[in-house]
Enzyme design. Sequence first.
Site, PDB file in Angstrom:
ATOM      1  CG  ASP A   1      -1.740  -4.425  -9.218  1.00 31.85           C
ATOM      2  OD1 ASP A   1      -0.829  -4.375  -8.373  1.00 31.85           O
ATOM      3  OD2 ASP A   1      -2.942  -4.520  -8.917  1.00 31.85           O
TER       4      ASP A   1
ATOM      5  CG  HIS B   1      -2.125  -0.955   0.978  1.00 31.54           C
ATOM      6  ND1 HIS B   1      -3.373  -0.553   0.585  1.00 31.54           N
ATOM      7  CD2 HIS B   1      -2.185  -2.301   1.075  1.00 31.54           C
ATOM      8  CE1 HIS B   1      -4.167  -1.623   0.475  1.00 31.54           C
ATOM      9  NE2 HIS B   1      -3.469  -2.698   0.762  1.00 31.54           N
ATOM     10  CB  THR B   2       4.367   2.032  -0.530  1.00 27.65           C
ATOM     11  OG1 THR B   2       4.680   0.983  -1.437  1.00 27.65           O
ATOM     12  CG2 THR B   2       4.679   1.596   0.889  1.00 27.65           C
TER      13      THR B   2
END
Length: 387
Positions: free
Chosen positions: A170, A32-33
Amino acid sequence: MKNFIEKFTEYFKTAPVAAAHAPGRLEVLGNHTDYNEGLVLSCAVGQKTRFAVTPAPDKSSCNVIDFRSGEVMSFSLEDMDNPPPANGAAYIIGMMNEMRKRGAVFTGFDAAVESDVPLSAGMSSSAALETAAGLALGKAFGFELSRAEWARAGQGVENNFLGLKSGLLDQFSSIFGQKDAIIMSDFRTIEVIDTLPLQPGYVFVVINSMKKHNLVDSDYNIRRENCESAAAKLAAVYPQVKTLRDVTPNMLEDAADKLSFMELSRARHVVNECFRVKQAAEILRAGDMEKFGQLLYDSHESSRVNFENSTPELDYLVEISRSIPGCIGARLSGGGFGGITIHLVRDSEAETYCQRVCAAYKAQTGIAAEHFICSIGSGAETVLFPV
Ligand code: GLA
């Protein structure tokens, strides 16, 4: 690719004009960076999605055969703003919408897709599909973007069409992945800033908890809001802060009383993850795999305690890894709230390790976990065929 092109030609009785393949990815460290403009270590995996296309200029319908399921997805160019269909077509239509916004013009087409990226296994099969479809369609319809902009277009599918406020990790990893290397990406400047070796003798193993993570319905978007509100409050103390990326662990602790308990916990996770990624780069360069493995465990512990994006099943998979020979680090990987764990394992012991973890997991939860021993593959590529 060759077999896939042959299948396409046999099915449509004509050769494709363009094709592309794009791999799945593993988030190695840096949880979550990305949407906090921070740093992430990731790699592309060997499993890929392939997409091939032939324009059909006299039609306004688009037909895509999925060779994996046998399903034919059909949609009309005039009908692409509707709510997304509940299949792979959503990613293709979403990507075409993003490309149109950037100036692409389509006619109807016939296309095929094939993939060995496991579905719902935390390896970003959706990003692989968006990327492969976008690149192949772009090539077939004479439309180009920079590689970073292709990643943004794929992210746009998730953000604008599917309602997930995900970061760029992603699609970026699928495009920029490098064979046999871990890439270190900076999501402020949107570039790969380093490539790091994984010492020979180790592999990443994915163990899927089989508890579905539907990120759109999960707390993912709420976590993002928590991070943004923490950053806004910290900016009032430190004017140079734009996102949590600009906050060091010391700065955060010094301003702890300015945040709610929840904002502080979420920020602790992100700020220390960025710090761990920097540490990991040095550690990997020095080849100290045990130390690197410890960072993976630290990351998981922070997910469990601070970011609260773990689940009892993911915790169990990480816990059990400590008592089975072969593994030197494990963590949840990707969005969390279910999904997968990655384990850093000596390759000579990987197969036995997987069997043992899966047996323990079955005994504990009654669930048969999937496992994948991953190779590190290269990033997406496009092929244009002579007509
Ligand atoms: C999902 C998102 C990524 C990233 C990870 C968590 O995979 O799609 O953008 O935020 O979660 O690091």
